[in-house]
Design an enzyme around this catalytic site. Structure first.
Site, PDB file in Angstrom:
ATOM      1  N   GLU A  66      54.578 150.177 -23.282  1.00 11.24           N
ATOM      2  CA  GLU A  66      53.933 150.719 -22.073  1.00 11.24           C
ATOM      3  C   GLU A  66      54.976 150.873 -20.971  1.00 11.24           C
ATOM      4  OE1 GLU A  66      51.156 147.765 -20.722  1.00 11.24           O
ATOM      5  OE2 GLU A  66      50.477 147.406 -22.758  1.00 11.24           O
ATOM      6  N   LYS A  78      56.665 150.068 -17.476  1.00  7.96           N
ATOM      7  CA  LYS A  78      56.658 148.942 -16.542  1.00  7.96           C
ATOM      8  C   LYS A  78      56.645 149.552 -15.148  1.00  7.96           C
ATOM      9  CE  LYS A  78      59.377 144.846 -15.325  1.00  7.96           C
ATOM     10  NZ  LYS A  78      58.771 144.749 -14.047  1.00  7.96           N
ATOM     11  N   ASP A 109      56.611 149.889 -11.263  1.00  4.44           N
ATOM     12  CA  ASP A 109      57.205 149.097 -10.185  1.00  4.44           C
ATOM     13  C   ASP A 109      56.218 149.052  -9.025  1.00  4.44           C
ATOM     14  OD1 ASP A 109      58.981 147.586  -8.848  1.00  4.44           O
ATOM     15  OD2 ASP A 109      60.367 149.207  -8.380  1.00  4.44           O
ATOM     16  N   TYR A 123      46.375 146.820 -17.479  1.00  2.18           N
ATOM     17  CA  TYR A 123      46.974 146.571 -18.792  1.00  2.18           C
ATOM     18  C   TYR A 123      46.638 145.215 -19.394  1.00  2.18           C
ATOM     19  CZ  TYR A 123      50.282 144.475 -15.518  1.00  2.18           C
ATOM     20  OH  TYR A 123      50.841 143.762 -14.490  1.00  2.18           O
ATOM     21  N   LYS A 170      64.541 147.050 -19.362  1.00  2.00           N
ATOM     22  CA  LYS A 170      64.705 147.639 -18.025  1.00  2.00           C
ATOM     23  C   LYS A 170      65.550 148.911 -18.068  1.00  2.00           C
ATOM     24  CE  LYS A 170      63.858 145.681 -14.477  1.00  2.00           C
ATOM     25  NZ  LYS A 170      63.812 144.472 -13.678  1.00  2.00           N
ATOM     26  N   CYS A 204      84.923 167.114  17.551  1.00  2.00           N
ATOM     27  CA  CYS A 204      85.131 167.265  16.111  1.00  2.00           C
ATOM     28  C   CYS A 204      86.385 166.486  15.705  1.00  2.00           C
ATOM     29  CB  CYS A 204      85.299 168.734  15.759  1.00  2.00           C
ATOM     30  SG  CYS A 204      85.821 168.951  14.058  1.00  2.00           S
ATOM     31  N   CYS A 231      89.267 169.129  14.712  1.00  2.00           N
ATOM     32  CA  CYS A 231      89.909 170.112  15.584  1.00  2.00           C
ATOM     33  C   CYS A 231      89.712 169.799  17.065  1.00  2.00           C
ATOM     34  CB  CYS A 231      89.388 171.512  15.264  1.00  2.00           C
ATOM     35  SG  CYS A 231      87.634 171.714  15.649  1.00  2.00           S
ATOM     36  N   CYS A 271      80.190 171.448  14.881  1.00  2.00           N
ATOM     37  CA  CYS A 271      81.502 171.782  15.415  1.00  2.00           C
ATOM     38  C   CYS A 271      81.458 173.307  15.543  1.00  2.00           C
ATOM     39  CB  CYS A 271      82.615 171.371  14.448  1.00  2.00           C
ATOM     40  SG  CYS A 271      84.179 172.145  14.884  1.00  2.00           S
ATOM     41  N   CYS A 308      87.617 175.751  12.228  1.00  2.00           N
ATOM     42  CA  CYS A 308      87.859 174.319  12.088  1.00  2.00           C
ATOM     43  C   CYS A 308      88.353 174.000  10.669  1.00  2.00           C
ATOM     44  CB  CYS A 308      86.574 173.538  12.361  1.00  2.00           C
ATOM     45  SG  CYS A 308      86.774 171.789  12.005  1.00  2.00           S
TER      46      CYS A 308
HETATM   47  S1  IVH Z   1      52.643 142.528 -18.694  1.00  6.41           S
HETATM   48  C1  IVH Z   1      51.376 138.678 -19.978  1.00  6.41           C
HETATM   49  N1  IVH Z   1      52.697 145.120 -18.428  1.00  6.41           N
HETATM   50  O1  IVH Z   1      56.000 143.654 -14.141  1.00  6.41           O
HETATM   51  C2  IVH Z   1      51.453 139.824 -19.083  1.00  6.41           C
HETATM   52  N2  IVH Z   1      53.500 143.812 -16.636  1.00  6.41           N
HETATM   53  O2  IVH Z   1      58.429 141.971 -14.092  1.00  6.41           O
HETATM   54  C3  IVH Z   1      52.760 139.931 -18.394  1.00  6.41           C
HETATM   55  N3  IVH Z   1      54.255 145.131 -14.719  1.00  6.41           N
HETATM   56  O3  IVH Z   1      54.541 140.717 -13.030  1.00  6.41           O
HETATM   57  C4  IVH Z   1      52.911 141.187 -17.634  1.00  6.41           C
HETATM   58  N4  IVH Z   1      53.807 147.101 -15.566  1.00  6.41           N
HETATM   59  O4  IVH Z   1      53.544 142.933 -12.203  1.00  6.41           O
HETATM   60  C5  IVH Z   1      52.977 143.941 -17.853  1.00  6.41           C
HETATM   61  N5  IVH Z   1      52.663 147.427 -18.351  1.00  6.41           N
HETATM   62  C6  IVH Z   1      52.928 146.262 -17.773  1.00  6.41           C
HETATM   63  C7  IVH Z   1      53.462 146.174 -16.487  1.00  6.41           C
HETATM   64  C8  IVH Z   1      53.745 144.923 -15.951  1.00  6.41           C
HETATM   65  C9  IVH Z   1      54.267 146.460 -14.524  1.00  6.41           C
HETATM   66  C10 IVH Z   1      54.755 144.155 -13.742  1.00  6.41           C
HETATM   67  C11 IVH Z   1      53.873 142.960 -13.556  1.00  6.41           C
HETATM   68  C12 IVH Z   1      54.754 141.790 -13.867  1.00  6.41           C
HETATM   69  C13 IVH Z   1      56.108 142.353 -13.671  1.00  6.41           C
HETATM   70  C14 IVH Z   1      57.145 141.568 -14.443  1.00  6.41           C
END
Ligand code: IVH
Length: 725
Positions: free
Chosen positions: A120, A122, A124, A273, A371, A465, A468, A483, A488
């Protein structure tokens, strides 16, 4: 062993220091919503601490940040205990680290048990925990310290993606799917009823046939989509307010507002999730797993079917390598996602197995984050340089202490304009956040106010400037400072045209029009940028097909070989023409020595008078010029006279290395001179780097070696043909 003792003392000191720093950054992140270091830097600190503690487990104390499910609970909100710990994730920065993770946990997996992986994004954002009672949204919390969260129910109620009542009829089709969950799922109910495919319909029927748990606690990530974030910041900027550094901070700030009316106006999205707890229907305790799916992939579908927005790009794999490949495939595509993702999460699909694997510290063993390279870092702003654009616009840029951002060292970043500097209150010597994303030129996001020492210097827009001395002007209604001098020498287009001209680095194919196009596209901010233009960047420009792009790149490449005097001439130092440049190159022999020369030394050189000398010193002393020359050097330009002598011919053999062996019709020296005069290099011994071996009669071991290495062997006639090309 005093050495060992000292090392241990140092290590302990480092441990204490790391704990203090991490605690401080936790506080900035979790309580103030105002982090001052990037996630990657935080991870580095934490990983270092974990490393020390794993080597010295006896040093671990309960108050170490590694022992806590991160975060702190602000007193501003009521506390909400979580039905189960809200865990974090361990990080991996490459595929191998993911394989190592799986090797580690494989020990705990029963032999022969098939393992699948769900991948999935991640996101932010900010973790939120949503409580439902009899299908009604009753409470919402932040993650807090992982055990206790902050009650932000009124704020979450205003978020349209949070279903207030479940089940909601919805599906992944329609606009919801395309936007990755932007639209309120309830709004999609209508679309869903039309668009539901037979398969999705069947799934939905199954899910709804599962009795909805009486108490259901769902975890998701709240965030702001990139586009919405940019629009919002643009509006804030227009209104003269303080913009947000990134979508995560903005989302966290809004959700932790005390006035939910403010939250309601903000474009907050959600993707869910995890089921944190679900009671069995009629069960007497919360947290017993009810009829909810025991597979992560099926769980995402279930959540979506009952009304929660879930990601549309999750996939399940039966082999880890496939999961890793899929996760990595998003690295280059991350900008196509509507939200900021800092990686992909790889989860053991079997939730019972995941649970059985347990946790280490605050991370579940059964999942790992792969990451993406970081896009942000903090560093010191050393100075501010100015570029004059084609129209005379003065564009300030940051000269930075070199910093690595996602594998690339950044030493300069744009500061946009002087209004922007003032609005963000960026000062010289500030610790600043720099960002590099996609193909965008690195820019300074803003200062880290908390890191100020009082030594910072306010940046004033220049009154004159720097190139010049012409007084600068500001046109009404515009932010830019100009300028006004059309001639220049600092004007970027002129500088570039001069740099690439015949008497300078002679870059064929980089004429006035193309230079203007590259400047306009933001690919060239100073002449050194010419050497970092990529093929992909060129191909995106109007009128650039592959052939033209390759041709230009080839002539840019060739220009690196021009002799030192041409480089010195190309710098455009006032009063330094080609004759002076030649004298300077011959005298100093290297660009480094030239850059360090003082007026006395300069005036000793034949042909260099006090005016030229003063002009040179004025030029070479400027930090941005020092920086520019360093970048040219790094790009691989000829900066020493020695190589220059060889390269001067620019001949057919430029860049080729030769070895001469055996008896030839002429002395070897003579042949060597011929090769050198065509730009080639002659060495004594054959290696993989040798391009050609010229072999005469009775050639011995060198010839044998060349044959072994597969080096091209020439006889005299072949060499002559090559020379006459
Ligand atoms: S799973 C057991 N799934 O990332 C569940 N986390 O750096 C553990 N996050 O604190 C988390 N997308 O806030 C999970 N698809 C995703 C996520 C996710 C974002 C965040 C979440 C977690 C942080 C960890």
């Amino acid at each position: 062993m005093p050495d060992l003792k000292q090392r241990l003392t140092e290590l302990r000191e480092r441990l204490t220091e790391l704990r203090e720093q991490i605690n401080f950054h936790n506080y900035r992140y979790n309580v103030l919503d105002d982090p001052i270091i990037s996630d990657a830097e935080y991870d580095r600190l934490l990983n270092e601490l974990k490393q020390i503690e794993s080597e010295h487990p006896d040093w671990i104390t309960p108050d170490s940040p590694t022992q806590r499910v991160g975060g702190q609970v602000s007193e501003r909100f009521a506390k909400v205990p979580h039905p189960a710990p809200i865990l974090s994730l361990a990080n991996a920065f490459n595929g191998d680290a993911v394989r190592e993770w799986f090797a580690r946990i494989s020990k705990f997996i029963p032999e022969g048990r098939p393992v699948q992986f769900t991948v999935e994004p991640k996101i932010d954002g900010l973790s939120v925990v949503l409580h439902y009672r009899d299908g009604v949204f009753v409470q919402g919390a932040t993650r807090g310290d992982g055990n206790i969260g902050e009650d932000i129910t009124p704020n979450l109620r205003t978020v349209r993606a949070v279903p207030l009542k479940i089940p909601v009829a919805s599906s992944r089709s329609g606009s919801h799917a395309r936007s990755g969950g932007r639209k309120n799922v309830r709004e999609n109910a209508e679309i869903a009823s039309h668009a539901l495919s037979a398969e999705a319909g069947a799934r939905k029927a199954t899910a709804l046939a599962m009795t909805l748990p009486q108490t259901l606690v769902v975890r998701g990530e709240a965030f702001i989509e990139t586009q919405a974030f940019e629009e919002m910041n643009a509006q804030i900027e227009k209104d003269g307010g303080k913009t947000f550094a990134n979508p995560r901070n903005a989302a966290a700030g809004f959700l932790r507002q005390l006035d939910s009316r403010i939250t309601s106006k903000r474009p907050i999205s959600l993707l869910c999730y995890q089921i944190v707890a679900a009671d069995r229907v009629g069960a007497d305790r919360v947290g017993a797993d009810g009829d909810t799916p025991r597979s992560q992939f099926a769980l995402l579908e279930y959540l979506n079917t009952i009304g929660f927005p879930t990601t549309t790009i999750a996939k399940r794999f039966d082999a880890l390598d496939k999961a890793i490949a899929y996760a990595e495939s998003w690295k280059d595509k991350r900008d196509t996602l509507p939200f900021e993702a800092d990686g992909m999460v790889i989860k053991i699909d079997d939730l019972d197995l995941q649970q059985a694997l347990g946790i280490v510290g605050k991370d579940p063993r059964g999942a790992i984050a792969l990451k993406f390279p970081a896009r942000e870092a903090t560093t010191r702003l050393v100075d501010v340089g100015v570029n004059i654009g084609r129209t005379g616009i003065m564009a300030p840029y940051a000269i930075l202490e070199p910093v690595n951002v996602g594998g690339v060292t950044i030493e300069r970043a744009t500061l946009h304009n002087y209004d922007d500097i003032a609005r963000k209150d960026i000062r010289i010597h500030d610790r600043v956040v720099v960002k590099r994303s996609g193909d965008v030129i690195p820019y300074v996001v803003g200062p880290v106010i908390a890191a100020r020492t009082g030594q910072e210097k306010i940046i004033e827009p220049p009154k004159k400037c720097p190139y010049c001395d012409t007084p600068t002007i500001r046109r009404e209604g515009e932010v830019a400072i100009y300028c006004p001098n059309r001639d220049c020498p600092g004007r970027l287009d002129r500088a570039v045209q001069f740099f690439v001209s015949k008497g300078a680095l002679d870059i064929d194919g980089l004429g006035e029009k193309i230079a203007a196009q590259l400047i306009e596209a933001g690919l060239i901010e100073d002449v050194a940028d010419i050497y970092s233009i990529t093929r992909d960047q060129l191909l995106e420009l109007d009128g650039f097909a592959e052939k033209k792009a390759d041709k230009l790149l080839a002539s840019i490449g060739t220009s690196k070989q021009r002799p030192l005097d041409r480089l010195i001439a190309a710098l455009g130092i006032p009063h330094v023409g080609s004759v002076a440049a030649e004298a300077l190159a011959a005298h100093f022999g290297s660009i480094d020595k030239f850059m360090r020369a003082d007026e006395d030394e300069l005036t000793e050189i034949e042909g260099i008078g006090p005016t030229i000398a003063a002009s040179i010193v004025e030029w070479t002393q400027r930090k941005d010029h020092v920086e520019l020359v360093a970048r040219l050097k790094k790009a691989g330009l000829t900066t020493k006279a020695e190589r220059a002598a060889i390269d001067r011919s620019g001949g057919a053999l430029t860049g080729k290395t030769f070895v001469i062996t055996g008896t030839l019709s002429r002395p070897r020296d003579e042949i060597a001179t011929l090769i050198k005069s065509a730009g080639g290099k002659v060495t004594d011994s054959v290696s993989k780097k040798t391009d050609y071996v010229v072999a005469g009669e009775a050639a011995g071991s060198k010839l044998t070696k060349a044959q072994q290495l597969g080096v091209t062997i020439l006889d005299e006639a072949a060499l002559n043909r090559l020379l006459s090309k």
